[in-house]
Design an enzyme around this catalytic site. Structure first.
Site, PDB file in Angstrom:
ATOM      1  N   LEU A 102      50.265  64.368  39.955  1.00 27.27           N
ATOM      2  CA  LEU A 102      51.333  65.325  40.211  1.00 27.27           C
ATOM      3  C   LEU A 102      52.666  64.931  39.592  1.00 27.27           C
ATOM      4  O   LEU A 102      53.690  65.542  39.880  1.00 27.27           O
ATOM      5  CB  LEU A 102      51.494  65.532  41.724  1.00 27.27           C
ATOM      6  CG  LEU A 102      50.217  66.009  42.437  1.00 27.27           C
ATOM      7  CD1 LEU A 102      50.456  66.152  43.927  1.00 27.27           C
ATOM      8  CD2 LEU A 102      49.718  67.322  41.843  1.00 27.27           C
ATOM      9  N   CYS A 103      52.667  63.886  38.749  1.00 21.96           N
ATOM     10  CA  CYS A 103      53.904  63.479  38.078  1.00 21.96           C
ATOM     11  C   CYS A 103      54.193  64.393  36.891  1.00 21.96           C
ATOM     12  O   CYS A 103      53.279  64.875  36.219  1.00 21.96           O
ATOM     13  CB  CYS A 103      53.786  62.040  37.569  1.00 21.96           C
ATOM     14  SG  CYS A 103      54.044  60.806  38.846  1.00 21.96           S
ATOM     15  N   HIS A 104      55.498  64.596  36.649  1.00 21.30           N
ATOM     16  CA  HIS A 104      55.909  65.382  35.496  1.00 21.30           C
ATOM     17  C   HIS A 104      55.871  64.527  34.229  1.00 21.30           C
ATOM     18  O   HIS A 104      56.058  63.310  34.285  1.00 21.30           O
ATOM     19  CB  HIS A 104      57.335  65.908  35.685  1.00 21.30           C
ATOM     20  CG  HIS A 104      57.469  66.839  36.852  1.00 21.30           C
ATOM     21  ND1 HIS A 104      57.618  66.384  38.151  1.00 21.30           N
ATOM     22  CD2 HIS A 104      57.469  68.191  36.910  1.00 21.30           C
ATOM     23  CE1 HIS A 104      57.712  67.428  38.968  1.00 21.30           C
ATOM     24  NE2 HIS A 104      57.624  68.532  38.238  1.00 21.30           N
TER      25      HIS A 104
ATOM     26  N   MET B 292      58.197  56.580  39.381  1.00 18.73           N
ATOM     27  CA  MET B 292      56.777  56.329  39.177  1.00 18.73           C
ATOM     28  C   MET B 292      56.515  55.638  37.845  1.00 18.73           C
ATOM     29  O   MET B 292      55.588  54.830  37.724  1.00 18.73           O
ATOM     30  CB  MET B 292      55.984  57.642  39.262  1.00 18.73           C
ATOM     31  CG  MET B 292      55.995  58.283  40.645  1.00 18.73           C
ATOM     32  SD  MET B 292      55.537  57.139  41.977  1.00 18.73           S
ATOM     33  CE  MET B 292      53.926  56.594  41.438  1.00 18.73           C
ATOM     34  N   GLU B 293      57.340  55.934  36.855  1.00 20.48           N
ATOM     35  CA  GLU B 293      57.174  55.277  35.555  1.00 20.48           C
ATOM     36  C   GLU B 293      57.473  53.777  35.672  1.00 20.48           C
ATOM     37  O   GLU B 293      56.747  52.945  35.104  1.00 20.48           O
ATOM     38  CB  GLU B 293      58.079  55.931  34.516  1.00 20.48           C
ATOM     39  CG  GLU B 293      57.587  57.261  33.994  1.00 20.48           C
ATOM     40  CD  GLU B 293      57.669  58.402  35.000  1.00 20.48           C
ATOM     41  OE1 GLU B 293      57.040  59.443  34.787  1.00 20.48           O
ATOM     42  OE2 GLU B 293      58.384  58.247  36.031  1.00 20.48           O
TER      43      GLU B 293
ATOM     44  N   ASP C  30      44.103  40.179  34.045  1.00 20.82           N
ATOM     45  CA  ASP C  30      43.021  40.137  33.066  1.00 20.82           C
ATOM     46  C   ASP C  30      43.154  38.926  32.146  1.00 20.82           C
ATOM     47  O   ASP C  30      42.162  38.294  31.785  1.00 20.82           O
ATOM     48  CB  ASP C  30      43.033  41.423  32.242  1.00 20.82           C
ATOM     49  CG  ASP C  30      41.927  41.451  31.196  1.00 20.82           C
ATOM     50  OD1 ASP C  30      40.768  41.147  31.547  1.00 20.82           O
ATOM     51  OD2 ASP C  30      42.217  41.763  30.029  1.00 20.82           O
TER      52      ASP C  30
END
Length: 346
Positions: free
Chosen positions: A75-77, A111-112, A126
């Site tokens: 739902l992120c733009h 969010m980014e 990793d």
């Protein structure tokens, strides 16, 4: 209770309509940490892992993750990111991760920044798993955000845990030898390394001074944040970033010369409450004794609140001269700033 913005009145997931919001500059900073072993931390700092270029790979992965946030989080733009930075620090058994994201638009970049931290942290895992498969990615969290109607937001300081006494038999009094050792002042010291380099910020050159300073400060018992790398034109933003958590010490490198783009001294003077001219002059004199052009450095030193700020030149030699001058001064200087230290009257 506030309503969830990504759920409509029927309880269905939705993408928020931001078309009515005005475009403003939006900045978000997030952090996390990979908890591992002291052996792994030493290997990463020495770039001696079986998979080489550990931090460089994780940094690129974090930046790439931020750019693909809208593909990963449903739902992120989609955002046109103007800047993404990923930086690392070290404690004895932890690699700290901090990411900042910037855009100009109608919605935030939290969010980014968070995705950059998470992807960088997973990439670190990793890279180190062959040595420590039990490494753990912890504490991915938003630190600050700027822009929009809400303006500035900063993560609240987490309260210290309170010890609740239990109803048990009173222990026997401890002797002086049994008492726990006090935490020394050096164990509580924090430092930030700040690099002013347009080339390093753009990825066209490799910074060789910031890692040297970070390793040196870590060896002196500081908890180190950075190197934080900023273009010369944005060094004032870098200083604000470095001072955000009121560290004991901020050491910058670069941007102290006479070039039109060299702006570190001016940006530093703007945040200082008091100067320490003797420190800056001692660094200049030590450099000039071996390299006459060191006299062109305009670096300054001083106090911003309770943080000591020192400018060093952007050359490896200038950084070594600065470390040689600062090392015998730091303990006494920081003790004085904290309100202690010997201050006998003659």
């Amino acid at each position: 209770m506030s309503e969830l913005s990504h759920v409509d009145r029927e309880g269905r997931a939705r993408m928020v309509d931001v078309s009515a919001k005005s475009d403003t500059t939006r900045i978000a900073v997030a952090a996390g940490e990979l908890r591992t072993t002291a052996e792994v931390v030493a290997l990463v700092r020495a770039d001696d892992m079986p998979k080489a270029d550990v931090l460089a790979t994780a940094r690129i992965a974090g930046i790439a993750g931020a750019k693909k946030t809208s593909e990963l989080i449903p739902l992120c733009h989609q955002l046109a990111l103007s800047s993404v930075k990923v930086e690392f620090g070290f404690t004895e058994d932890t690699i700290t991760i901090e990411a900042s994201a910037k855009t100009k638009g109608p919605t935030g970049v939290e969010m980014e920044a968070l995705t950059a931290v998470a992807v960088a942290g997973l990439t670190l895992h990793d890279m180190v798993k062959a040595v420590d498969p039990a490494a753990t990615l912890n504490g991915v969290r938003l630190l600050t955000k700027e822009g929009g109607k809400q303006g500035h937001w900063e993560r609240p300081t987490e309260p210290e845990p309170v010890d609740i006494p239990t109803l048990v038999d009173e222990p026997e009094p401890t002797t002086e030898d049994d008492a726990p050792e006090e935490i020394s002042e050096s164990d509580q010291r924090t430092a930030v390394v700040l690099v002013a380099s347009t080339g390093a910020a753009c990825g066209t050159r490799v910074d060789t001074t910031g890692p040297v300073l970070a390793q040196w400060l870590g060896g002196l018992g500081f908890s180190v944040r950075g190197p934080l790398i900023y273009a010369d034109a944005e060094i004032d933003i870098g200083l604000a970033d470095a001072l955000r958590f009121e560290p004991s010490l901020v050491i910058s490198t670069g941007g102290t010369g006479a070039s039109p783009s060299d702006a570190t001294p001016e940006a530093t003077l703007a945040v200082l409450d008091r100067e320490l001219p003797g420190v800056a002059e001692a660094i200049r004199q030590r450099g000039t004794a071996k390299f006459p052009l060191a006299a062109l450095s305009r670096g300054v030193a001083g106090l911003a609140g309770r943080s000591v700020v020192v400018n060093l030149p952007g050359s490896p030699g200038g950084v070594k001269d600065g470390m040689a001058v600062l090392e015998p001064l730091l303990d006494h200087l920081l003790a004085q700033v904290a309100g202690g230290g010997n201050h006998d009257n003659k």
